[in-house]
Design an enzyme around this catalytic site. Sequence first.
Site, short mmCIF file in Angstrom:
data_model
loop_
_atom_site.label_atom_id
_atom_site.label_comp_id
_atom_site.label_asym_id
_atom_site.label_seq_id
_atom_site.Cartn_x
_atom_site.Cartn_y
_atom_site.Cartn_z
N ASP A 1 17.22 -6.78 -2.48
CA ASP A 1 16.98 -6.05 -1.41
C ASP A 1 18.23 -5.59 -1.22
OD1 ASP A 1 14.36 -5.73 -1.73
OD2 ASP A 1 13.87 -6.33 0.18
N CYS B 1 -5.65 -4.81 -12.81
CA CYS B 1 -5.91 -4.30 -11.78
C CYS B 1 -7.26 -3.46 -12.12
CB CYS B 1 -5.14 -3.02 -11.19
SG CYS B 1 -3.89 -3.58 -10.14
N CYS C 1 -10.32 -1.17 -9.77
CA CYS C 1 -9.97 -1.27 -8.58
C CYS C 1 -8.65 -0.13 -8.27
CB CYS C 1 -9.99 -2.37 -8.04
SG CYS C 1 -9.46 -3.09 -6.23
N CYS D 1 -6.58 -0.59 -2.64
CA CYS D 1 -5.24 -0.49 -1.66
C CYS D 1 -5.70 1.25 -1.53
CB CYS D 1 -3.99 -0.55 -2.43
SG CYS D 1 -3.78 0.00 -4.55
N SER E 1 4.95 1.66 6.77
CA SER E 1 6.39 0.49 6.53
C SER E 1 7.87 1.44 6.68
CB SER E 1 6.18 -0.08 4.97
OG SER E 1 4.91 -1.38 5.18
N ASP F 1 0.21 -4.41 6.38
CA ASP F 1 0.06 -4.88 5.34
C ASP F 1 -1.40 -4.78 4.81
OD1 ASP F 1 2.11 -6.60 5.37
OD2 ASP F 1 1.90 -8.15 6.66
#
Length: 370
Positions: free
Chosen positions: A135, A189, A192, A195, A217, A243
Amino acid sequence: MNYQALADQIKQWATELGFEKVGICDIDLHEHEAALQKWLDAGYHGEMDWMARHGMMRARPAELLPGTIRVISARMNYLPPKAQFASNLSDPTQAYISRYALGRDYHKLVRNQLKKLGEKIEKEVEKLSYRPFVDSAPILERPLAQKAGLGWTGKHSLILDKEAGSWFFLGELLVDIPLPVDTPSENECGKCKACITSCPTGAIVADGIVDARKCISYLTIEFDGIIPEEFRTAMGNRIYGCDDCQLVCPWNRFSDLTQQKDFHRRESFESPDLLSLFAWDEKTFLQKMEGSAIRRIGHLQWQRNIVIALGNAPYSEQIVSALEKAKGQSETLDVHLNWAIEKQLANLPSSVTSHQRLIRIVQKGLPRDA
């Protein structure tokens, strides 16, 4: 040089250094450039100006380290034991902190291990140009991780692996030697959308695309201004990160706990009572957050985030009093304090008479229709 044997050795060294999985890929990310530019053009990066400033460099690793022809992508688990997801999120008087930030700052630890890996490779090949990143540079780490076989990009934009879920950090080691590359991961995935539907603020605007301006975030960590009122209630008690998109992901049933004690929950967060955390002055905050990624947001932003959580908590005279006493530190903080006080007073118990309610509102200097 037998580069296949070297690649196998690199993966063994990486395991010994604490990485759970390592993969190798080339540096060709041209297919991601159009999507990156479209994301930037839409303003989804919010006020993270450095993302737009570096532009397509993010998709061109060789511009970061001339001569680079391979990227060694590595992951390290961070999920701590006793994560206490449900107990934290369900108790509005407790602070929820993203699980990656409960322990020590990961940047230095992961980077140091990548540097050690580079040193081992250099010793083996005698001449090597390498550079580790965690990062710390404009680089598309997730597409690189997928090319290197570490997982696929989920609909929440994070890397997912069917054997490990998504609770891990990523790091890259750029090198100038022709190591054999690994097979890219395929998307698993399916249909689905857990999220997407569970995101508190609707920040996942399409498969794999996140509008940072709506993301909790981003709002609690990267953004230091006035958080739009439309997102404050949805933030609940999340004071640093979020999260939710990972919590609902079916693949995270297979996640392993971290082996790094540095990522375990620090003592300050054993019982993260909102009022107790809010009571920290700047000196206490800096002391308690020594070695934590949270330290970089600063005390005022820490307070701003907690203020919103306190506004979302059940009514408490103690909370209102603490919020009142905190006024006057900054205009930005005061905006959130006034909102939180109004929110608290709006949640006065029904047992309080309308006359008592009016007295309390007037005492706080708020409009009668608050």
